[in-house]
Design an enzyme around this catalytic site. Structure first.
Site, short mmCIF file in Angstrom:
data_model
loop_
_atom_site.label_atom_id
_atom_site.label_comp_id
_atom_site.label_asym_id
_atom_site.label_seq_id
_atom_site.Cartn_x
_atom_site.Cartn_y
_atom_site.Cartn_z
N ASP A 179 0.83 -1.34 -0.02
CA ASP A 179 -0.08 0.11 -0.06
C ASP A 179 0.93 1.42 -0.11
OD1 ASP A 179 -2.28 1.72 0.94
OD2 ASP A 179 -3.33 -0.03 0.93
N HIS A 210 -3.44 5.86 3.54
CA HIS A 210 -4.44 4.92 3.19
C HIS A 210 -3.77 3.74 3.91
CE1 HIS A 210 -5.95 1.97 0.33
NE2 HIS A 210 -6.84 2.63 0.48
N ASN A 306 -13.85 0.31 -6.57
CA ASN A 306 -14.83 1.33 -6.38
C ASN A 306 -15.67 1.71 -7.26
OD1 ASN A 306 -13.94 0.95 -3.53
ND2 ASN A 306 -12.93 2.66 -3.51
N SER A 377 -11.17 -1.07 -0.29
CA SER A 377 -9.73 -0.91 0.52
C SER A 377 -9.81 -1.22 1.76
CB SER A 377 -8.96 0.51 0.16
OG SER A 377 -8.52 0.79 -0.91
#
Length: 411
Positions: A179, A210, A306, A377
């Site tokens: 990530d 994130h 998404n 996520s």
């Protein structure tokens, strides 16, 4: 001078090393080469990644390399008998934003495919009171100091992690958060190591937020009203996304190679790229890297994407690719999240395999404290944490068996 682009080369032999790759490249171009060894060695100098016109960077352990080529060179290399595929490097992105839900207008769309992987439960929805209606499990017997009793967050209750804690907390299981990195100073996170594969960035410390949020969901230790799914797993920060939340396929592949060489047991990948069609092809390099992780004993879990509120709502890559467990998102009422990408009837790679909470999830924030974020996520590290719980309980189980158990015992 002909324009060059960055390409990813996947070899037939997954054990291809720098010497072998150089021989292959020499048949198409005149090259000099540098190997990716010991994590960040190949990227010690920013110039090694940004201006490697005739350089070959080999991600050892996954049978993949990257270089810059002209179109003619790429075409010649594609026909080499030792090469499986050659593809242009492309961008990948983090699959979440702060307050994503507040900016989305839910759109009506078909229910996700009923292919055995969907977990939305036909039961009464949770209420605020339900989270605290019964005495919560005492963590004193298996959580490191300070020893406290926590009110378990709704999303952890939803995946029933609290029911497993008396037997397993993910202790000693190595979980790679591939990530933006992880905040190395956060009091609720214990990071055991990592590496950065972002050009020009040496530290794996999170400069975006994130990765820190995802790490807390998978393995956050404890604080008032917060705990992760596998609170005693070993978190590793594999930084492949920059401070803007974006990166490149080549950076991600380098991170996956690091995960192979460092014997990670769970890989949580809350990143990807959208696709424009339900039958869009998958990156061969992604699939090859995932298979090498699996061969090395690591289950690979990825966010579905998404795009659920858009017309091209298909599961993105790498989640749609072979070897990756694609995770969709549900909300507090266990309804499908409006933003969550979902598949079609056009083949198994199009479909979500499992789902977990991803709407309005409270977790660790870069710089300390906690914040709420939404996205697939957030769903992905719930499944990664669950995999870590299973791995501690059954240390000899293969990634395939853990994946099957997660899928087969989902609601």
């Amino acid at each position: 001078m002909m324009a060059k682009k960055r390409y990813i080369v996947t070899y037939k032999d997954p054990d291809t090393d720098i010497k072998s790759a150089t021989k292959v490249m020499a048949r198409a171009i005149s090259t000099k080469a540098s190997a990716m060894r010991d994590g960040v060695a190949a990227f010690a100098s920013p110039e090694a990644f940004e201006t490697f016109d005739e350089d070959v960077l080999v991600f050892e352990g996954i049978g993949v390399s990257t270089t810059t080529l002209t179109g003619a060179q790429a075409k010649k290399l594609e026909n080499d008998p030792e090469v499986v595929a050659i593809e242009e490097d492309f961008e990948v992105h983090a699959m979440a934003k702060v307050d994503t839900e507040a900016r989305l207008t839910p759109q009506p769309h078909p229910q996700p495919p009923q292919n055995g992987g969907e977990v939305v439960e036909t039961r009464e929805p949770y209420t605020e009171a339900e989270d605290f209606a019964e005495p919560q499990p005492t963590l004193e017997s298996f959580i490191s100091p300070p020893q406290i009793v926590l009110p378990t967050p709704w999303n952890v209750l939803a995946v029933r992690a609290d029911k497993a804690w008396p037997r397993t907390t993910g202790r000693d299981v190595k979980v790679a958060i591939i990530d933006t990195g992880i905040d190395d100073d956060h009091l609720d996170l214990s990071v055991y190591g990592g590496a950065s594969f972002v050009s020009g960035v040496a530290s794996w410390n999170d400069d975006q937020g994130h990765g820190t949020h995802c790490a807390g969901i998978a393995g956050g230790r404890q604080s008032r009203g917060f705990i992760g799914v596998a609170p005693e797993c070993e978190l590793y920060a594999v930084k492949v996304l920059a401070g803007n939340g974006s990166g490149f396929l080549s950076w991600v592949l380098a991170g996956m190679a690091w995960a192979v060489s460092n014997n990670m047991e769970v890989a949580s990948m809350s990143l990807g790229s959208d696709v424009g069609a339900p039958d869009a092809a998958c990156s061969v390099a992604f699939q090859t890297a995932a298979q090498q992780l699996i061969n090395n004993g690591c289950i690979v879990i990825a966010a579905a994407g998404n795009a659920g509120h858009l017309s091209n709502h298909w599961v993105g890559q790498p989640a749609r690719c072979h070897g990756f467990m694609a995770v969709g998102s549900i909300d507090r009422q266990r309804h499908w999240s409006a933003f969550s990408s979902y598949g079609s009837d056009n083949g198994p790679l199009s479909n979500v395999e499992i789902a977990a909470p991803g709407s309005s999830i409270n977790s660790t924030r870069r710089g300390g404290g906690h914040t709420v974020m939404s996205g697939t996520s957030m769903a992905c590290p719930h499944v990664a944490g669950a995999a870590a719980l299973l791995k501690q309980l059954h240390p000899t189980w293969s990634p395939e068996r853990i994946r099957a158990r997660l899928r087969d015992t989902a609601t």
